[in-house]
Write an enzyme that holds these catalytic residues in place. Structure first.
Site, short mmCIF file in Angstrom:
data_model
loop_
_atom_site.label_atom_id
_atom_site.label_comp_id
_atom_site.label_asym_id
_atom_site.label_seq_id
_atom_site.Cartn_x
_atom_site.Cartn_y
_atom_site.Cartn_z
N ASP A 1 0.04 4.70 -2.82
CA ASP A 1 -0.03 6.30 -2.96
C ASP A 1 0.65 6.67 -4.42
OD1 ASP A 1 -0.33 9.09 -2.65
OD2 ASP A 1 0.66 8.72 -0.42
N ASP A 2 -0.30 7.14 -5.14
CA ASP A 2 0.21 7.65 -6.45
C ASP A 2 0.56 6.60 -7.82
OD1 ASP A 2 -0.02 10.19 -5.47
OD2 ASP A 2 1.87 10.91 -5.83
N CYS B 1 -4.88 12.46 -2.51
CA CYS B 1 -4.62 11.82 -1.06
C CYS B 1 -5.54 11.82 -0.18
CB CYS B 1 -3.22 11.99 -0.56
SG CYS B 1 -1.68 12.09 -1.52
N ARG C 1 -8.45 8.90 1.16
CA ARG C 1 -8.36 8.36 2.42
C ARG C 1 -9.69 8.66 3.34
NH1 ARG C 1 -2.84 7.16 2.76
NH2 ARG C 1 -1.92 7.93 0.71
N LYS D 1 0.62 6.02 6.39
CA LYS D 1 0.44 7.33 6.31
C LYS D 1 -0.88 7.61 6.64
CE LYS D 1 -0.13 10.75 2.54
NZ LYS D 1 0.01 10.82 1.15
N HIS E 1 -2.78 11.28 7.08
CA HIS E 1 -2.96 12.44 6.16
C HIS E 1 -4.44 12.70 6.23
CE1 HIS E 1 -1.79 14.39 1.93
NE2 HIS E 1 -1.20 15.12 3.08
N HIS F 1 4.89 7.29 -4.05
CA HIS F 1 4.83 8.69 -4.11
C HIS F 1 6.04 9.35 -4.20
CE1 HIS F 1 3.75 12.69 -2.59
NE2 HIS F 1 2.62 12.73 -2.55
N ASP G 1 -4.70 5.34 -3.88
CA ASP G 1 -5.50 6.71 -3.40
C ASP G 1 -5.96 7.85 -4.35
OD1 ASP G 1 -2.84 7.74 -3.77
OD2 ASP G 1 -2.87 9.09 -1.88
N ASN G 2 -4.99 7.44 -5.52
CA ASN G 2 -5.48 8.16 -6.81
C ASN G 2 -4.43 7.72 -8.11
OD1 ASN G 2 -3.88 10.47 -4.83
ND2 ASN G 2 -2.63 9.73 -6.57
N LYS H 1 -3.17 11.96 -11.41
CA LYS H 1 -3.60 12.77 -9.85
C LYS H 1 -3.96 14.11 -10.18
CE LYS H 1 -1.35 13.53 -5.67
NZ LYS H 1 -0.03 13.39 -4.96
#
Length: 518
Positions: free
Chosen positions: A36-37, A74, A78, A136, A138, A227, A333-334, A378
């Site tokens: 994540d991130d 995010c 996903r 996660k 989300h 993240h 995810d980004n 992001k």
């Protein structure tokens, strides 16, 4: 267990015995690892300064896709990963809609996965796979939209988005919920670290499954790291003491040069410059520099701790004898986040950054270095927001030798790829394509890639990318073959190319339900 059955059958054949055992299922296990991130140059295999030996090994031994794309945020990313569809087609054209808000109208921006669009877990379970998710989610915060209602046999993790890695903070407007299968779950008062908990649960799921079943498994291991908030154990942070004392300009230059040396970007590339709104490192006081260096050290520690946690999960796979027939996929995810979360009021300034009670982010200066050499971060559709590498590792299916591919790919491609690896032929329609034959040496047919997020718009066809930044209000055009940092706008020089791309984008947007006027 499946490997044990295979060995038993082999013994029978070698001895000429007539012992016919149950047939061994040759289909691979599948593990999808999402972080994540993560910035493009945050891996050892790309940037060099962060220690990620597990992922580096997988990249060297497997397939390393250098131009892989996500959806800048995010939840939309996903949704694409889980369905093989563009986020708008899955109900996730924008961020998740939280528990404390009234529901949105059903459609492309409803804020949870559409129930009539199957997830990869639902499709694989119909094929006889055991399905597990640790981490996660989300993709829907209300209980009818939780993972166990979307095809997962087992679940442990964080239902919503960002959270403290040490606890669930209850006095914030964004409600955070963890769950164990279908039951809400609360972390223990001490000794809890989110990254380790996700990995430990994933390893336990694998062990429990392989002890009791011969079926292949699908595991989605969805880390929150790196993240914000910046949280890592102190011993992990100490490994990066002094590593970032020279500041973000020095790190950005070093990473950009390393990427060029590894031929991951064109020779002579002009990297994205330091935004004029950001301070020059040498203008900061020593105390300010120390605080900023600590932020980046914690970010690096979170990446290293995640890499070690993944290593433990893969060790568990190895203990089952299934490592060579397990397809492992890794993506982000980004790109890195430039967000500043000080406004949430959750940070205790008396607590060291990284410890329980702190609540900080590494912010735009380090995000700029983290996505080096690309532009923006992001939430944007510039390369820094949507381009991160993909790693695919499957010795039995892809061979033992590594290969690097510069072909563009996208998260929408993973579901059809996974199903192809599993030998499944579902009737579901996908926006993406299977990458499996390409990984095995075949040619991937040219196709356009499309994006929309929060009014930003983009299309890539071949090396040409048209990009509409909502804050600028006009289309730009870039040739990513020579300018992946998007520094030379060709819109005025190649109006016909720009027109062709924007017309195609308009048609796609109408087809998937994009609404830029929301």
């Amino acid at each position: 267990m499946r490997r044990g059955l295979l060995m038993a059958v082999g013994v029978c054949v070698a001895m000429g015995a007539g012992c016919a055992g149950p047939p061994v299922d040759p289909r691979p296990n599948v593990i999808v690892v999402l972080v994540d991130d993560m910035g493009y140059s945050d891996l050892g295999i790309t940037g060099g300064d962060i220690q990620t030996p597990t992922l580096d090994r997988l990249a060297v031994e497997g397939v390393f896709m250098t131009q892989f794309y996500n959806n800048a945020k995010c939840s939309p990313s996903r949704a694409a990963l889980m369905t093989g569809r563009h986020p708008h087609e899955a109900g996730m054209g924008s961020a998740i809609w939280g528990l404390n808000r009234d529901p949105r109208p059903a459609g492309p921006y409803q804020g949870y996965l559409r129930t009539d669009v199957p997830t990869v877990a639902e499709l694989l379970r119909a094929e006889g796979y055991a399905t597990m998710l640790s981490g996660k989610w989300h993709l829907g915060e209300r209980e009818p939209h939780w993972p166990r209602q979307r095809g997962f046999d087992r679940y442990f993790g964080l239902i919503g988005g960002a959270s403290s890695y040490y606890e669930l903070i209850t006095d914030q407007p964004r409600v955070r919920v963890m769950a164990n299968d279908d039951a809400p779950w609360t972390p223990p008062g001490a000794g809890f670290y989110m990254t380790d908990a996700f990995a430990d649960s994933a390893a336990a799921f694998i062990a429990q499954h392989t002890d009791t079943s011969d079926a292949p498994f699908f595991l989605y291991l969805s880390f929150t790291a790196p993240h914000w908030p910046l949280h890592a154990p102190e011993d992990a942070i100490r490994a990066y003491d002094g590593a970032y004392d020279d500041g973000w300009e020095a790190l950005h230059a070093a990473r950009s040069a390393e990427l060029e040396d590894r031929q991951l970007v064109p020779d002579g590339l002009t990297p994205a410059p330091l935004p004029t709104s950001l301070p020059v490192w040498d203008t900061l006081t020593p105390d300010e520099q120390a605080t900023w260096a600590r932020r980046m050290a914690v970010h690096a520690a979170m990446m290293t701790r995640m890499d070690a946690a993944l290593g433990r999960v893969l060790d568990q796979v190895g203990a089952t004898g299934e490592a060579s027939n397990t397809l492992v996929l890794f993506a982000s995810d980004n790109g890195a986040s430039a967000e500043d979360v000080a406004g949430r009021g959750l940070n205790d300034p008396s607590v060291p950054i990284g410890a329980m009670g702190s609540y900080d982010a590494f912010r735009e200066p380090w995000a700029w270095a983290s996505v080096a050499p690309f532009h923006r971060y992001k939430l944007n559709l510039d390369e820094g927001g949507i381009r991160t590498p993909l790693i695919a590792h499957w010795p039995d299916g892809l061979g033992p030798g590594g290969q690097r591919l510069d072909t563009p790919g996208h998260l929408i491609d993973l579901v059809p790829t996974i199903l192809a690896a599993a030998g499944a032929t579902p009737e579901a329609a996908f926006s993406g394509v299977s990458l499996l034959d390409h990984w095995r040496g075949g040619k991937l047919a040219a196709r356009p890639l499309y994006w929309e997020y929060d009014g930003h718009r983009a299309i890539r066809q071949g090396s040409m990318k048209a990009l509409y930044r909502e804050d600028e209000g006009t289309w730009s055009l870039y040739d990513l073959a020579s300018d992946p940092a998007e520094q030379q706008d060709l819109a005025a020089d190649r109006p016909d190319t720009l027109s062709t791309l924007t017309v195609a984008w308009d048609a796609w947007a109408a087809d998937v339900g994009v609404d830029v006027s929301r």
